[in-house]
Design an enzyme around this catalytic site. Structure first.
Site, PDB file in Angstrom:
ATOM      1  N   ASP A 170       5.833   1.076   6.847  1.00 20.35           N
ATOM      2  CA  ASP A 170       4.480   0.568   6.656  1.00 20.35           C
ATOM      3  C   ASP A 170       3.783   1.487   5.679  1.00 20.35           C
ATOM      4  O   ASP A 170       3.253   2.510   6.074  1.00 20.35           O
ATOM      5  CB  ASP A 170       3.768   0.528   8.013  1.00 20.35           C
ATOM      6  CG  ASP A 170       2.349   0.019   7.908  1.00 20.35           C
ATOM      7  OD1 ASP A 170       1.968  -0.473   6.834  1.00 20.35           O
ATOM      8  OD2 ASP A 170       1.607   0.124   8.906  1.00 20.35           O
TER       9      ASP A 170
ATOM     10  N   ASP B 125      -0.151   4.384   1.059  1.00 23.95           N
ATOM     11  CA  ASP B 125      -0.386   5.385   2.100  1.00 23.95           C
ATOM     12  C   ASP B 125       0.321   5.008   3.395  1.00 23.95           C
ATOM     13  O   ASP B 125       0.714   3.862   3.606  1.00 23.95           O
ATOM     14  CB  ASP B 125      -1.894   5.548   2.360  1.00 23.95           C
ATOM     15  CG  ASP B 125      -2.543   4.282   2.902  1.00 23.95           C
ATOM     16  OD1 ASP B 125      -2.209   3.185   2.420  1.00 23.95           O
ATOM     17  OD2 ASP B 125      -3.362   4.386   3.834  1.00 23.95           O
TER      18      ASP B 125
ATOM     19  N   HIS C  98       0.815  -1.220   0.000  1.00 19.66           N
ATOM     20  CA  HIS C  98       0.000   0.000   0.000  1.00 19.66           C
ATOM     21  C   HIS C  98       0.846   1.267   0.000  1.00 19.66           C
ATOM     22  O   HIS C  98       1.939   1.318   0.555  1.00 19.66           O
ATOM     23  CB  HIS C  98      -1.060  -0.004   1.108  1.00 19.66           C
ATOM     24  CG  HIS C  98      -0.552  -0.047   2.521  1.00 19.66           C
ATOM     25  ND1 HIS C  98      -0.277   1.090   3.241  1.00 19.66           N
ATOM     26  CD2 HIS C  98      -0.317  -1.082   3.366  1.00 19.66           C
ATOM     27  CE1 HIS C  98       0.098   0.752   4.466  1.00 19.66           C
ATOM     28  NE2 HIS C  98       0.093  -0.566   4.568  1.00 19.66           N
TER      29      HIS C  98
ATOM     30  N   ASP D 155       3.400  -6.694   3.642  1.00 18.22           N
ATOM     31  CA  ASP D 155       2.929  -5.672   4.597  1.00 18.22           C
ATOM     32  C   ASP D 155       3.011  -6.195   6.027  1.00 18.22           C
ATOM     33  O   ASP D 155       2.308  -5.709   6.909  1.00 18.22           O
ATOM     34  CB  ASP D 155       1.478  -5.284   4.223  1.00 18.22           C
ATOM     35  CG  ASP D 155       0.996  -4.031   4.934  1.00 18.22           C
ATOM     36  OD1 ASP D 155       1.842  -3.260   5.422  1.00 18.22           O
ATOM     37  OD2 ASP D 155      -0.225  -3.840   5.003  1.00 18.22           O
TER      38      ASP D 155
ATOM     39  N   HIS E  74       3.251   2.963  12.850  1.00 22.33           N
ATOM     40  CA  HIS E  74       2.323   4.033  13.236  1.00 22.33           C
ATOM     41  C   HIS E  74       2.873   4.874  14.400  1.00 22.33           C
ATOM     42  O   HIS E  74       2.110   5.446  15.155  1.00 22.33           O
ATOM     43  CB  HIS E  74       0.934   3.482  13.634  1.00 22.33           C
ATOM     44  CG  HIS E  74       0.287   2.669  12.551  1.00 22.33           C
ATOM     45  ND1 HIS E  74      -1.027   2.273  12.594  1.00 22.33           N
ATOM     46  CD2 HIS E  74       0.770   2.181  11.384  1.00 22.33           C
ATOM     47  CE1 HIS E  74      -1.313   1.570  11.505  1.00 22.33           C
ATOM     48  NE2 HIS E  74      -0.233   1.505  10.763  1.00 22.33           N
TER      49      HIS E  74
ATOM     50  N   GLU F  80      -5.065   2.153   2.482  1.00 23.19           N
ATOM     51  CA  GLU F  80      -5.186   0.908   3.250  1.00 23.19           C
ATOM     52  C   GLU F  80      -5.352   1.200   4.726  1.00 23.19           C
ATOM     53  O   GLU F  80      -6.119   0.539   5.433  1.00 23.19           O
ATOM     54  CB  GLU F  80      -3.936   0.046   3.036  1.00 23.19           C
ATOM     55  CG  GLU F  80      -4.055  -1.369   3.607  1.00 23.19           C
ATOM     56  CD  GLU F  80      -3.530  -1.533   5.033  1.00 23.19           C
ATOM     57  OE1 GLU F  80      -3.643  -2.639   5.561  1.00 23.19           O
ATOM     58  OE2 GLU F  80      -3.027  -0.554   5.635  1.00 23.19           O
ATOM     59  N   GLU F  81      -4.640   2.222   5.215  1.00 18.36           N
ATOM     60  CA  GLU F  81      -4.638   2.520   6.651  1.00 18.36           C
ATOM     61  C   GLU F  81      -5.983   3.019   7.161  1.00 18.36           C
ATOM     62  O   GLU F  81      -6.232   3.017   8.365  1.00 18.36           O
ATOM     63  CB  GLU F  81      -3.543   3.547   6.988  1.00 18.36           C
ATOM     64  CG  GLU F  81      -2.122   3.072   6.698  1.00 18.36           C
ATOM     65  CD  GLU F  81      -1.632   2.012   7.675  1.00 18.36           C
ATOM     66  OE1 GLU F  81      -2.399   1.619   8.573  1.00 18.36           O
ATOM     67  OE2 GLU F  81      -0.482   1.571   7.529  1.00 18.36           O
TER      68      GLU F  81
HETATM   69 ZN   LIG Z   1       0.524  -1.653   6.342  1.00 20.88          ZN
END
Ligand SMILES: [Zn+2]
Length: 437
Positions: free
Chosen positions: A155, A95, A93, A212, A395, A189-190
């Site tokens: 990520d 984003d 992904h 991922d 994150h 995706e997030e």
């Molecule tokens: Zn991810």
């Protein structure tokens, strides 16, 4: 002293993985909740355009960015026999998470990590191996971090860089056998929307892999099953001076609902491994109206349903005692445990295990306490387990990644291509038709 790579192939791939990763993380692709278009933010399109140009440069075909922000491309296969018509998908992904600052990422390479505390230059951020056992194990690796006040974006730009490096390598090495590879980079995706506008019919792959995951060797074929609940209480609001016998305070009622929900069990902070939970995560309330948002998770569908009924029962028990209040509960499905879909296509996970072993690693099979693009894609008919990236502490401003492990992930992708050209794999695959809507 520098740690060895997992293989000569990984060592070969490492410089390309690093160069791509450093380029991609500098573009701010943080997604935004409550989007009004796809993708939710323009930075994702900027990265998408860069990737299309690089895919074309690497010799891939049909490289394009659609108006919803999805990048797709094809590396034509070169194998004969049963795998000649086979297409396998690779997905990451674009984003990054909205949960930590994502603009102005300034990556730092820490060569031959000495195993000690890493002090980042901004924000007083420290990476302490005493609190991060996975970091402690990476002494001797080349590590990547941000500068302390942003996330790194491993990520999932680690996954993007690994796929890009692997397919460019395969394109430049036609002597290595491969099936047709379909590449997809998804937006948003997030915020749970990566699969929403994914056209699996057009993608045309038999199965796919998201790159991922996290720790070296990880292979995930199981995710939570997920509901989201919105509980609304309407009370009766009156001027407090004239409220005697009239006011029904919705805020008080909802606070009681939250207090009655289990917290020593069935909460994310008090459960682990295969236990599910009810997680109230947002509350907005006035005396007149209160709204609670909660997510409900379990690996087991029956238990998931029980948790949902527990939430409903708790809300009714509290609110129904006040006949003048109105209660509304909305529960919607977010995604399902991918395991049930992957069990009907065992060769998909088997092939990934073989590829990880071919890279000299022991596969780590662990359920994900969350979802991936693959949860919904598997349900939509494209079986999609998840493979490691080498990134950690996602994150957060402490996010870090091992370049050694990222190179191992890229090498695993190269090996996965070869595994799918083995006669027994290709034969197992023709039992199934490519996924379509
Ligand atoms: Zn991810």
């Amino acid at each position: 002293m520098s740690a060895p790579y997992t293989s000569a192939l990984a060592e070969d791939l490492a410089p390309a993985v690093l160069a791509r990763f450093e380029r991609y993380v500098r573009i701010d692709t943080q997604s935004r909740r409550d989007r009004d278009r796809s993708p939710s933010t323009p930075g994702q399109l900027e990265l998408g355009r860069l990737l299309v140009a690089e895919l074309r440069q690497a010799g891939l075909e049909r490289a394009e960015l659609d108006h919803n922000g999805y990048v797709t491309a094809t590396l034509a296969g070169n194998a004969d026999g049963e795998s000649a018509g086979l297409a396998i998908g690779l997905i990451a992904h674009l984003d990054t998470s909205p949960d930590a600052p994502g603009a102005g990422v300034a990556p730092i390479v820490h060569r031959s990590y000495d195993g000690g505390v890493i002090e980042l230059p901004r924000g007083g951020t420290r990476l302490d191996p005493a609190a991060m056992p996975e970091l402690e194990a990476k002494a001797g690796h080349d590590l990547m971090t941000a500068s302390g006040d942003t996330l790194l974006g491993a990520d999932d730009k680690a996954g993007v860089a690994e796929i890009m490096a692997a397919v460019a390598y395969l394109a430049a090495h036609p002597e290595l056998p491969r099936p047709t590879l379909r590449i997809a980079f998804t937006p948003d995706e997030e915020i749970g929307e990566g699969a929403t506008l994914f056209d699996i019919g057009r993608f045309g792959a038999l199965c796919a892999y998201t790159i991922d995951g996290s720790e070296l060797g990880e292979l995930q074929d199981e995710t939570f099953s997920a509901y989201e609940a919105v509980v609304t209480v309407d009370g009766v609001d009156v001027h407090p001076g004239q409220a005697t016998g009239k006011m029904v305070n919705a805020l008080r009622l909802m606070a009681r609902v939250v207090a009655e929900l289990p917290s020593t069990t069935l909460a994310p902070e008090t459960t682990a491994e295969r236990e599910g939970f009810i997680h109230p995560y947002e509350l907005s309330a006035t005396a007149g109206r209160a709204q609670l948002r909660a997510i409900i998770r379990d690996f087991d569908e029956d238990l998931l349903g029980e948790h949902a009924r527990l939430l409903e029962r708790t809300a009714h028990e509290v609110v129904d005692r006040e006949p003048r209040a109105r209660l509304e509960i909305e529960i919607r499905r977010q995604y399902r445990n991918m395991r049930q879909y992957l069990e009907s296509a065992p060769s998909v996970v088997d092939a990934a295990e073989e590829a990880i072993r071919a890279e000299g690693l022991e596969p780590i099979r662990s359920p994900i306490r969350g979802g991936t693009d693959g949860s919904r894609l598997s349900e939509m008919g494209l079986p999609t387990p998840n493979i490691f990236t080498g990134g950690h502490e996602y994150h957060s401003v402490r996010e870090w990644a091992s370049l050694h492990d990222m190179a191992a992930a890229a090498a695993t992708i190269v090996r996965l291509a070869e595994v799918w050209t083995r006669p027994e794999r290709a034969a197992a695959a023709v039992m199934r038709e490519p996924a379509s809507r």
